[in-house]
Write a protein that holds these residues in place. Structure first.
Motif, PDB file in Angstrom:
ATOM      1  N   UNK A 177      15.210  -6.015  -7.719  1.00 52.73           N
ATOM      2  CA  UNK A 177      16.113  -6.784  -8.577  1.00 52.73           C
ATOM      3  C   UNK A 177      17.557  -6.316  -8.413  1.00 52.73           C
ATOM      4  N   UNK A 178      17.757  -5.011  -8.358  1.00 50.22           N
ATOM      5  CA  UNK A 178      19.124  -4.506  -8.227  1.00 50.22           C
ATOM      6  C   UNK A 178      19.698  -4.824  -6.849  1.00 50.22           C
ATOM      7  N   UNK A 179      18.853  -4.809  -5.826  1.00 46.35           N
ATOM      8  CA  UNK A 179      19.315  -5.187  -4.486  1.00 46.35           C
ATOM      9  C   UNK A 179      19.655  -6.669  -4.426  1.00 46.35           C
ATOM     10  N   UNK A 180      18.815  -7.462  -5.053  1.00 43.62           N
ATOM     11  CA  UNK A 180      19.093  -8.899  -5.104  1.00 43.62           C
ATOM     12  C   UNK A 180      20.397  -9.167  -5.847  1.00 43.62           C
ATOM     13  N   UNK A 181      20.618  -8.463  -6.934  1.00 44.33           N
ATOM     14  CA  UNK A 181      21.844  -8.638  -7.696  1.00 44.33           C
ATOM     15  C   UNK A 181      23.077  -8.217  -6.902  1.00 44.33           C
ATOM     16  N   UNK A 182      22.939  -7.140  -6.132  1.00 46.33           N
ATOM     17  CA  UNK A 182      24.062  -6.677  -5.317  1.00 46.33           C
ATOM     18  C   UNK A 182      24.435  -7.724  -4.271  1.00 46.33           C
ATOM     19  N   UNK A 183      23.417  -8.333  -3.646  1.00 45.89           N
ATOM     20  CA  UNK A 183      23.682  -9.382  -2.648  1.00 45.89           C
ATOM     21  C   UNK A 183      24.333 -10.594  -3.303  1.00 45.89           C
ATOM     22  N   UNK A 184      23.889 -10.922  -4.508  1.00 43.56           N
ATOM     23  CA  UNK A 184      24.487 -12.049  -5.216  1.00 43.56           C
ATOM     24  C   UNK A 184      25.954 -11.780  -5.528  1.00 43.56           C
ATOM     25  N   UNK A 185      26.270 -10.558  -5.958  1.00 44.71           N
ATOM     26  CA  UNK A 185      27.661 -10.202  -6.231  1.00 44.71           C
ATOM     27  C   UNK A 185      28.485 -10.272  -4.950  1.00 44.71           C
ATOM     28  N   UNK A 186      27.958  -9.706  -3.883  1.00 49.47           N
ATOM     29  CA  UNK A 186      28.652  -9.723  -2.596  1.00 49.47           C
ATOM     30  C   UNK A 186      28.915 -11.165  -2.153  1.00 49.47           C
ATOM     31  N   UNK A 187      27.889 -11.996  -2.246  1.00 51.78           N
ATOM     32  CA  UNK A 187      28.007 -13.388  -1.801  1.00 51.78           C
ATOM     33  C   UNK A 187      28.985 -14.170  -2.670  1.00 51.78           C
ATOM     34  N   UNK A 188      28.907 -13.976  -3.977  1.00 48.04           N
ATOM     35  CA  UNK A 188      29.797 -14.694  -4.893  1.00 48.04           C
ATOM     36  C   UNK A 188      31.252 -14.369  -4.605  1.00 48.04           C
ATOM     37  N   UNK A 189      31.542 -13.098  -4.370  1.00 46.98           N
ATOM     38  CA  UNK A 189      32.926 -12.699  -4.090  1.00 46.98           C
ATOM     39  C   UNK A 189      33.388 -13.255  -2.748  1.00 46.98           C
ATOM     40  N   UNK A 190      32.508 -13.251  -1.761  1.00 50.32           N
ATOM     41  CA  UNK A 190      32.857 -13.804  -0.459  1.00 50.32           C
ATOM     42  C   UNK A 190      33.132 -15.297  -0.577  1.00 50.32           C
ATOM     43  N   UNK A 191      32.309 -15.981  -1.347  1.00 48.30           N
ATOM     44  CA  UNK A 191      32.490 -17.425  -1.538  1.00 48.30           C
ATOM     45  C   UNK A 191      33.825 -17.716  -2.230  1.00 48.30           C
ATOM     46  N   UNK A 192      34.174 -16.940  -3.237  1.00 52.16           N
ATOM     47  CA  UNK A 192      35.446 -17.154  -3.922  1.00 52.16           C
ATOM     48  C   UNK A 192      36.621 -17.032  -2.961  1.00 52.16           C
ATOM     49  N   UNK A 193      36.562 -16.035  -2.096  1.00 49.83           N
ATOM     50  CA  UNK A 193      37.639 -15.854  -1.123  1.00 49.83           C
ATOM     51  C   UNK A 193      37.676 -17.008  -0.129  1.00 49.83           C
ATOM     52  N   UNK A 194      36.512 -17.462   0.324  1.00 50.72           N
ATOM     53  CA  UNK A 194      36.462 -18.566   1.277  1.00 50.72           C
ATOM     54  C   UNK A 194      36.951 -19.872   0.652  1.00 50.72           C
ATOM     55  N   UNK A 195      36.660 -20.079  -0.622  1.00 52.89           N
ATOM     56  CA  UNK A 195      37.151 -21.281  -1.300  1.00 52.89           C
ATOM     57  C   UNK A 195      38.678 -21.295  -1.326  1.00 52.89           C
ATOM     58  N   UNK A 196      39.266 -20.139  -1.572  1.00 52.25           N
ATOM     59  CA  UNK A 196      40.723 -20.041  -1.569  1.00 52.25           C
ATOM     60  C   UNK A 196      41.281 -20.365  -0.188  1.00 52.25           C
ATOM     61  N   UNK A 197      40.626 -19.859   0.844  1.00 45.88           N
ATOM     62  CA  UNK A 197      41.114 -20.078   2.204  1.00 45.88           C
ATOM     63  C   UNK A 197      40.966 -21.547   2.618  1.00 45.88           C
TER      64      UNK A 197
END
Length: 221
Positions: A129-149
């Motif tokens: 669960x904690x690994x899954x959550x870490x990947x979700x956080x990583x992905x969410x932040x990457x997506x936010x940056x890509x949306x800006x770009x």
């Protein structure tokens, strides 16, 4: 409908006074286009709008799926998920550009996640669960940056009118379609994963020359 017929009708519809035709020429072209559409049972949406698809592992409710709604808006297209594909509808070349970037960005996210999973921040997580959550956080932040770009990349070609027309065309093409379930709002827990995801998004090179596809990224205003 053959592509040649589609191009012929589209060319007739483009013969307007605003584009240098006389009033008589514009009227004659519109009448001819209307005749051809009646004969073949076509609407303007059939002629002026196209669709292009890319394979999708998700159906609109995943962490990365927040990116695709932005991609559709930025390329003046409308999105629908169907049978393992994401389909973009709009005036050309918007759908082709959107489907191309959908594949490119999915690949970039997959590669970045694979790299993140090799880092101590991920590997020190003790539970699934904690690994899954870490990947979700990583992905969410990457997506936010890509949306800006993406927003910056297409800021000069975004058109609310073209986007609204694309939504109408999508609804006509997919009358039985249903809106994709909105992705859940992320609940961030891993600050390091967030920072790493944002950095990963920043490193993705998005430009009008991306992947040697300059001509495919030139959207008309």
């Amino acid at each position: 409908m053959s592509e040649s017929l589609k191009r012929k009708i589209a060319a007739l519809l483009a013969m307007t006074k605003q584009r240098g035709c006389s009033e008589a020429e514009a009227i004659a072209a519109a009448e001819k286009a209307a005749q051809l559409m009646r004969e073949h049972g076509l609407s303007e949406a059939d002629v002026l709008f196209t669709k292009c698809s890319a394979k999708s592992k998700t159906r609109g409710a995943g962490t990365r799926d927040r990116l695709w709604g932005s991609l559709a808006q930025d390329t003046n297209t409308a999105l629908v998920f169907e049978d393992g594909f994401a389909t973009f509808v709009g005036a050309g070349p918007g759908p082709e550009v959107a489907a191309y970037l959908f594949a490119v960005l999915n690949r970039a996210i997959d590669n970045a996640i694979a790299e993140y999973k090799a880092t101590p921040n991920y590997r020190r997580r003790k539970t699934a669960a904690s690994r899954r959550g870490a990947v979700q956080d990583f992905t969410a932040a990457m997506v936010m940056r890509l949306r800006e770009k993406l927003y910056t990349l297409f800021i000069d070609v975004r058109s609310p009118d073209q986007r609204a027309s694309a939504v109408t065309a999508r609804n006509e093409m997919f009358p039985d379609g249903r809106p994709a379930k909105a992705p859940a709002s992320p609940k961030f827990r891993n600050g390091v994963a967030l920072a790493m995801g944002s950095d990963a998004g920043q490193r993705v090179a998005l430009s009008h020359g991306l992947g040697g596809q300059a001509e495919r990224l030139q959207l008309g205003a």
